[in-house]
Design an enzyme around this catalytic site. Structure first.
Site, PDB file in Angstrom:
ATOM      1  CE  LYS A   1      -2.910   0.539   3.626  1.00  0.00           C
ATOM      2  NZ  LYS A   1      -2.818   1.840   4.309  1.00  0.00           N
ATOM      3  CB  SER A   2       3.771   2.312   2.043  1.00  0.00           C
ATOM      4  OG  SER A   2       3.170   2.195   3.303  1.00  0.00           O
TER       5      SER A   2
ATOM      6  NE  ARG B   1       6.116   6.589   0.910  1.00  0.00           N
ATOM      7  CZ  ARG B   1       5.227   6.341   1.885  1.00  0.00           C
ATOM      8  NH1 ARG B   1       4.148   5.600   1.632  1.00  0.00           N
ATOM      9  NH2 ARG B   1       5.389   6.848   3.098  1.00  0.00           N
TER      10      ARG B   1
ATOM     11  N   GLY C   1      -5.219   7.623   5.360  1.00  0.00           N
ATOM     12  CA  GLY C   1      -4.351   8.556   6.079  1.00  0.00           C
ATOM     13  C   GLY C   1      -3.099   8.881   5.283  1.00  0.00           C
TER      14      GLY C   1
ATOM     15  NE  ARG D   1      -5.802   7.818  11.143  1.00  0.00           N
ATOM     16  CZ  ARG D   1      -5.080   7.043  10.350  1.00  0.00           C
ATOM     17  NH1 ARG D   1      -5.600   6.574   9.229  1.00  0.00           N
ATOM     18  NH2 ARG D   1      -3.842   6.741  10.671  1.00  0.00           N
TER      19      ARG D   1
ATOM     20  CB  SER E   1       4.779   9.720  11.792  1.00  0.00           C
ATOM     21  OG  SER E   1       3.941   9.851  10.662  1.00  0.00           O
TER      22      SER E   1
ATOM     23  CD  GLN F   1       0.247   8.061   7.331  1.00  0.00           C
ATOM     24  OE1 GLN F   1      -0.305   8.822   8.127  1.00  0.00           O
ATOM     25  NE2 GLN F   1      -0.339   6.970   6.873  1.00  0.00           N
TER      26      GLN F   1
ATOM     27  CG  ASP G   1       0.627  -0.126   9.358  1.00  0.00           C
ATOM     28  OD1 ASP G   1       0.251   0.669  10.235  1.00  0.00           O
ATOM     29  OD2 ASP G   1       0.927   0.222   8.206  1.00  0.00           O
TER      30      ASP G   1
ATOM     31  NE  ARG H   1      -5.084  -0.510  13.031  1.00  0.00           N
ATOM     32  CZ  ARG H   1      -4.426  -0.287  11.904  1.00  0.00           C
ATOM     33  NH1 ARG H   1      -3.109  -0.181  11.916  1.00  0.00           N
ATOM     34  NH2 ARG H   1      -5.070  -0.195  10.759  1.00  0.00           N
TER      35      ARG H   1
HETATM   36  C1  S3P Z   1       2.453   4.738   6.278  1.00  0.00           C
HETATM   37  C2  S3P Z   1       2.996   5.061   7.495  1.00  0.00           C
HETATM   38  C3  S3P Z   1       2.445   4.581   8.779  1.00  0.00           C
HETATM   39  C4  S3P Z   1       1.526   3.392   8.585  1.00  0.00           C
HETATM   40  C5  S3P Z   1       0.563   3.602   7.460  1.00  0.00           C
HETATM   41  C6  S3P Z   1       1.308   3.821   6.161  1.00  0.00           C
HETATM   42  C7  S3P Z   1       3.067   5.276   5.047  1.00  0.00           C
HETATM   43  O1  S3P Z   1       1.705   5.608   9.389  1.00  0.00           O
HETATM   44  O2  S3P Z   1       0.814   3.142   9.787  1.00  0.00           O
HETATM   45  O3  S3P Z   1      -0.299   2.485   7.319  1.00  0.00           O
HETATM   46  O4  S3P Z   1       2.763   4.756   3.951  1.00  0.00           O
HETATM   47  O5  S3P Z   1       3.857   6.216   5.153  1.00  0.00           O
HETATM   48  P1  S3P Z   1       2.386   6.696  10.369  1.00  0.00           P
HETATM   49  O6  S3P Z   1       3.277   7.539   9.570  1.00  0.00           O
HETATM   50  O7  S3P Z   1       1.218   7.465  10.946  1.00  0.00           O
HETATM   51  O8  S3P Z   1       3.104   5.887  11.410  1.00  0.00           O
END
Ligand code: S3P
Length: 434
Positions: free
Chosen positions: A21-22, A26, A94, A122, A166, A168, A314, A345
């Site tokens: 997913k990440s 990107r 998110g 969030r 984080s 993100q 995760d 969670r």
């Molecule tokens: C992610 C970073 C993580 C992860 C999310 C995906 C990303 O979140 O929990 O599912 O793709 O950068 P955080 O940056 O809030 O830890």
């Protein structure tokens, strides 16, 4: 949609779970901002990644697919996006809203970003703060979505010490840095997934890493490239745990991303006594990949090393099920970030474990789980969180009664086809409209 699980079963066979997913998010973002055409294979056709595709289409980017995991992105360059003309709704994602906030802070147009009920709860202060320091104009009611970003701001490079681990937030700041004057740099309290840094380099953008400081300079260009998205270790985690806890299991998961910043689940399961081997290790487009062979082995409870927490962030819902099946006590601390994921969670898992009769004690920043007892059955609430749903589905392998899991629609955000794949591997799962 609801899942119903009959107790027991073993997990056997070979499978490739959907794309990371990440990395999928990107690939769309950088592909859209690159010069030239980016071809992606193994793309995750889940709702979160599709929300990113839809957002860029709304900003004038031509994207073909996805079809069988293939996507072609016709990049418009760093300054080629167009005002979307409507609020961008990114659903449950998110990653989309936080990374886009950084990218959009440097555009010449205004934009509003929102999402579903869960996303609207969030915290976004974590991206609003550094972006504001860079000169962006971004706000949201109570620092939550909808986020309003005003364009035509001259962003300045800053140094930002991330207050929490984080990826993100790190990625948001670095992506804003593409549009900022001078150098933008970050330091992290602990290493987090580094897909943004790796992929920027794959798009021929210089990213430096020196003594824990990650930096880039604005004003460059991204050059289109081909991306092979590995299978998502976060989705593989459910089946890794499933095979670990169900006696007689023997499973091969192929082409899984094993980036060291995502390896926590493998490290933690190994410490618990799991029988896991990596095969055919290779590198694909700057990301390490392997086939993972896992066989049933009795697990023991452990104190989870704090340095593994961001590397498995995760995967904790699935790891809590492993802990419930392990002999003895598992202790997790330093994981307060779990409280601000798609659900809280810690609370959601503790509630479900209580329903199944698994003793646990909730901590502000973690949980203590007493493993090795009997696992019962019952009705589980997911709080619309995909990973809560899939975790309790695999718990059925060791349960003594039927488990019913309510509100499982969000499983499609990260793992479309979970139920069919799980059934094929040996889980006694059926679905029905809720
Ligand atoms: C992610 C970073 C993580 C992860 C999310 C995906 C990303 O979140 O929990 O599912 O793709 O950068 P955080 O940056 O809030 O830890």
């Amino acid at each position: 949609m609801e899942f119903k699980l009959m107790p027991g079963g073993t997990i056997n066979g070979e499978a490739r779970v959907p794309g990371d997913k990440s990395i999928s998010h990107r690939a769309i973002m950088l592909g859209a901002l690159a010069e030239g055409t980016t071809r992606v294979t193994g793309f995750l056709e889940g709702e979160d990644a599709l929300a990113t595709v839809a957002a860029f289409r709304s900003m004038g980017v031509k994207i073909d697919g996805p079809e069988d995991g293939e996507v072609e992105i016709h990049g418009v360059g760093l300054h080629g996006l167009k005002a979307p003309g409507h609020t961008l709704d990114v659903g449950n994602s998110g990653t989309t809203i936080r990374l886009l906030s950084g990218l959009l802070a440097g555009q010449s147009f205004d934009v509003e970003l929102t999402g579903d009920v869960s996303l609207q709860q969030r915290p976004m202060g974590r991206v609003i703060d550094p972006l504001t320091r860079m000169g962006a104009d971004i706000s949201g009611p109570d620092s939550k979505p909808p986020l309003r970003i005003r364009g035509s701001k001259n962003l300045q490079g800053i140094h930002y010490d991330l207050p929490m681990a984080s990826a993100q937030v790190k990625s948001c700041v670095l992506l804003a840095g593409l549009y900022a004057e001078g150098c933008t740099s970050v330091t992290e309290p602990a290493p987090t997934r580094d897909h943004t840094e790796r992929m920027l380099r794959g798009f021929a953008y210089k990213v430096k890493q020196n003594n824990g400081v990650i930096s880039l300079s604005g004003g460059g260009t991204l050059k289109a490239t081909d991306i092979d998205v590995p299978a998502d270790i976060s989705s593989a985690a459910f089946f890794l745990v499933a095979a670990c806890i169900a006696p007689g299991s023997d499973l091969l998961l192929t082409h899984v991303g094993i980036n060291p910043t995502r390896m926590g689940v493998l490290n933690i399961l190994s410490l618990m006594g799991a029988d896991i081997t990596l095969k055919n290790e290779r590198e694909v487009g700057g990301e390490p990949v392997a086939d993972i062979h896992v066989r049933y082995a009795p697990l023991k409870g452990i104190e989870i090393p704090p340095d593994q927490v961001p590397l498995a962030i995760d995967e904790f819902p699935a790891l809590f099920i492993a802990a419930a099946c392990a002999e003895g006590r598992t202790i997790l601390r330093g994981a307060e970030e779990l409280r601000v994921k798609e659900s809280d969670r810690i609370a959601a898992m503790a509630e479900g474990l209580n329903t199944l009769g698994v003793k646990n004690e909730v901590l502000e920043d973690g949980i203590i789980i007493e493993g090795g007892g009997t696992i019962g059955g019952g009705v589980i609430h997911t709080y619309h969180d995909h990973r809560i749903a899939m975790s309790f589905a695999i718990a059925a392998l060791r349960a003594e009664q039927e488990i019913r899991i309510l509100d499982c629609d969000h499983v499609a955000t990260s793992f479309p086809g979970f139920d069919a794949l799980a059934r094929g591997l040996g889980l006694q799962i059926s679905t029905r409209a809720g």
